[in-house]
Write an enzyme that holds these catalytic residues in place. Sequence first.
Site, PDB file in Angstrom:
ATOM      1  CB  CYS A 120       0.360   1.664   4.145  1.00 24.87           C
ATOM      2  SG  CYS A 120      -1.370   1.163   4.100  1.00 24.87           S
ATOM      3  CB  CYS A 124      -0.912  -0.040   1.228  1.00 29.00           C
ATOM      4  SG  CYS A 124      -1.779   1.486   1.595  1.00 29.00           S
TER       5      CYS A 124
END
Length: 150
Positions: free
Chosen positions: A75, A72
């Site tokens: 993230c 991600c």
Amino acid sequence: MATTATHAMIIACPNCAGLNRVPRERLGGGNCGKCHQPLFSAAPVALTNANFDAHAARADLPLLVDFWASWCGPCRQMAPAFSAAARQLEPYMRLGKLDTEAEQAIAGRYAIRSIPTMILFRKGREVARQSGAMPEQAIVSWARTAVSGG
């Protein structure tokens, strides 16, 4: 003797997840009675199935969890901000990171549908949730507001 017990908090060790009774006036210091490592490191704890409940449900400190995954982009972008937020929020709050790929059962338990998602826990109960990447000061501000109930 009774005043010590009422003014003590249960703190989960970030290294071994052992539970330690710490007087409130000594919060932020001390070593684990089990593994002898520092109880506070000003860094997020890597959360797993083995240590999640010790930090989320059995410890007295609120726990702010970053649910993330290595693939991600947002993230990875938020990771340094979350780590920096730990330096500001400890010792009044524990920060932890849970890899949703490695710990799918816990991610499923909390119905994580988008990442990054932060959840603030107090004594095992979810008290606040925020999805999406945030900068350090926004994380700190949101967490302080959420923990105070505002």
